[in-house]
Design an enzyme around this catalytic site. Structure first.
Site, mmCIF file in Angstrom:
data_model
loop_
_atom_site.group_PDB
_atom_site.id
_atom_site.type_symbol
_atom_site.label_atom_id
_atom_site.label_comp_id
_atom_site.label_asym_id
_atom_site.label_seq_id
_atom_site.Cartn_x
_atom_site.Cartn_y
_atom_site.Cartn_z
ATOM 1 C CB SER A 10 -0.902 0.007 1.236
ATOM 2 O OG SER A 10 -1.408 1.319 1.437
ATOM 3 C CG HIS A 34 -3.939 -1.559 -1.398
ATOM 4 N ND1 HIS A 34 -5.073 -2.292 -1.665
ATOM 5 C CD2 HIS A 34 -4.264 -0.722 -0.374
ATOM 6 C CE1 HIS A 34 -6.041 -1.923 -0.841
ATOM 7 N NE2 HIS A 34 -5.583 -0.968 -0.043
ATOM 8 C CG ASP A 36 -5.021 2.534 1.032
ATOM 9 O OD1 ASP A 36 -5.987 1.759 0.911
ATOM 10 O OD2 ASP A 36 -3.931 2.186 1.525
ATOM 11 C CG MET A 38 -8.135 7.347 2.565
ATOM 12 S SD MET A 38 -7.160 7.513 4.077
ATOM 13 C CE MET A 38 -6.415 5.886 4.144
ATOM 14 C CG HIS A 67 -9.192 0.376 -0.092
ATOM 15 N ND1 HIS A 67 -8.560 0.178 1.121
ATOM 16 C CD2 HIS A 67 -10.524 0.398 0.193
ATOM 17 C CE1 HIS A 67 -9.462 0.086 2.081
ATOM 18 N NE2 HIS A 67 -10.660 0.233 1.551
ATOM 19 C CG MET A 69 -11.058 3.483 2.430
ATOM 20 S SD MET A 69 -9.502 3.493 3.339
ATOM 21 C CE MET A 69 -8.362 3.541 1.954
ATOM 22 C CG MET A 138 -11.475 -2.654 5.538
ATOM 23 S SD MET A 138 -10.036 -2.253 4.544
ATOM 24 C CE MET A 138 -9.016 -1.348 5.713
ATOM 25 C CG ASP A 176 -6.271 -2.786 3.246
ATOM 26 O OD1 ASP A 176 -5.142 -2.560 3.717
ATOM 27 O OD2 ASP A 176 -6.949 -1.935 2.635
HETATM 28 C C1 DX5 Z 1 -6.220 1.643 5.774
HETATM 29 C C2 DX5 Z 1 -5.779 1.304 4.382
HETATM 30 C C3 DX5 Z 1 -4.644 0.409 4.214
HETATM 31 C C4 DX5 Z 1 -3.661 0.214 5.273
HETATM 32 C C5 DX5 Z 1 -2.451 -0.596 4.962
HETATM 33 O O1 DX5 Z 1 -7.204 2.588 5.720
HETATM 34 O O2 DX5 Z 1 -6.848 0.838 3.633
HETATM 35 O O3 DX5 Z 1 -4.457 -0.140 2.957
HETATM 36 O O4 DX5 Z 1 -3.278 1.448 5.739
HETATM 37 O O5 DX5 Z 1 -1.403 -0.113 5.681
HETATM 38 P P1 DX5 Z 1 -0.745 -0.856 6.939
HETATM 39 O O6 DX5 Z 1 -0.107 -2.069 6.377
HETATM 40 O O7 DX5 Z 1 0.195 0.159 7.459
HETATM 41 O O8 DX5 Z 1 -1.856 -1.198 7.901
HETATM 42 ZN ZN ZN Z 2 -6.419 -0.104 1.688
#
Ligand code: DX5
Ligand code: ZN
Length: 222
Positions: A10, A34, A36, A38, A67, A69, A138, A176
């Site tokens: 990620s 990956h 993320d 947000m 991903h 969010m 998650m 994740d």
């Molecule tokens: C959390 C994310 C992640 C996550 C992974 O909101 O979706 O993908 O942070 O990071 P680590 O491995 O640091 O938990």
């Molecule tokens: Zn994620």
């Protein structure tokens, strides 16, 4: 499971000022990237969006596993596809009726998945499994990297594995949050196909070695 367990670092844990270099350093050793996304609304943090994904796309051929969010993921699928995303996963908590999301992803040629937060039962996504390339469990509350793995979610991975096998589907299960050498084994044993690892890879002193160690764990060598 459709093959060996895959590793999806990620980028949330990478140094965004040197993102291209951070990805290039491990690109040959990983299976997916990956990403993320947000929005500061569905989760209490803001990360990145289509412009950064477009830059990643021009820097790497890796599969970009995005991903989402975000509160209204359908609204952004077109710009994510144009930016070069390969797969998109939306939270069932944000889209209780996920069909418009899945249909729009199909239309745009994106692989689609659904994500469940730690308190959400796995049953919430079972009716859609045959439409998903990926279901994401998650193992932390979404919004931040570097949190501790929540082992209570593992029975949901087991349940989804059984549901997928008994329906003879090819849906992958991704886990994740909080994945490292200590927690990966339990996630694999429960039936995960894809391990997302942010902090344990990008914040490691030697990210390549961290990926190699994770690979050894997958192969059962440690
Ligand atoms: C959390 C994310 C992640 C996550 C992974 O909101 O979706 O993908 O942070 O990071 P680590 O491995 O640091 O938990
Ligand atoms: Zn994620």
């Amino acid at each position: 499971m459709t093959g060996p367990v895959r590793i999806a670092p990620s980028i949330l844990a990478a140094d965004f000022a040197h993102l291209g270099d951070a990805v290039e350093e491990i690109a040959a050793d990983i299976d997916l990237l990956h990403v993320d996304v947000m929005d500061g609304h569905f989760v209490p943090n803001i990360s990145l969006g289509p412009p950064v994904i477009a830059s990643l796309r021009s820097a790497t051929d890796l599969y970009l596993d995005c991903h989402l969010m975000i509160s209204d993921p359908v609204r952004y699928l077109e710009s994510l596809a144009a930016a070069g995303a390969n797969g998109v996963t939306g939270h069932i908590e944000a889209i209780p009726d996920p069909l418009p999301f899945l249909n729009e992803a199909d239309r745009l040629g994106l692989d689609a998945g659904l994500v469940i937060n730690p308190p959400t039962p796995a049953e919430a996504v079972v009716p859609y499994l045959d439409r998903l390339s990926l279901v994401v469990v998650m193992s932390v509350h979404p919004g931040f990297g570097g949190q501790s793995f929540i082992p209570d979610v593992l029975p949901k991975v087991e349940f989804l594995r059984e549901s997928i096998e008994s329906a003879a589907l090819s849906t992958d299960i991704e886990i994740d949050g909080g994945i490292d050498l200590r927690t990966a084994g339990a996630a694999i044993a429960a039936g995960a196909d894809v391990l997302v690892a942010g902090t344990s890879v990008f914040r490691a002193e030697d990210p390549r070695q961290a990926v190699e160690q994770l690979r050894k764990t997958i192969r059962g060598e440690t």
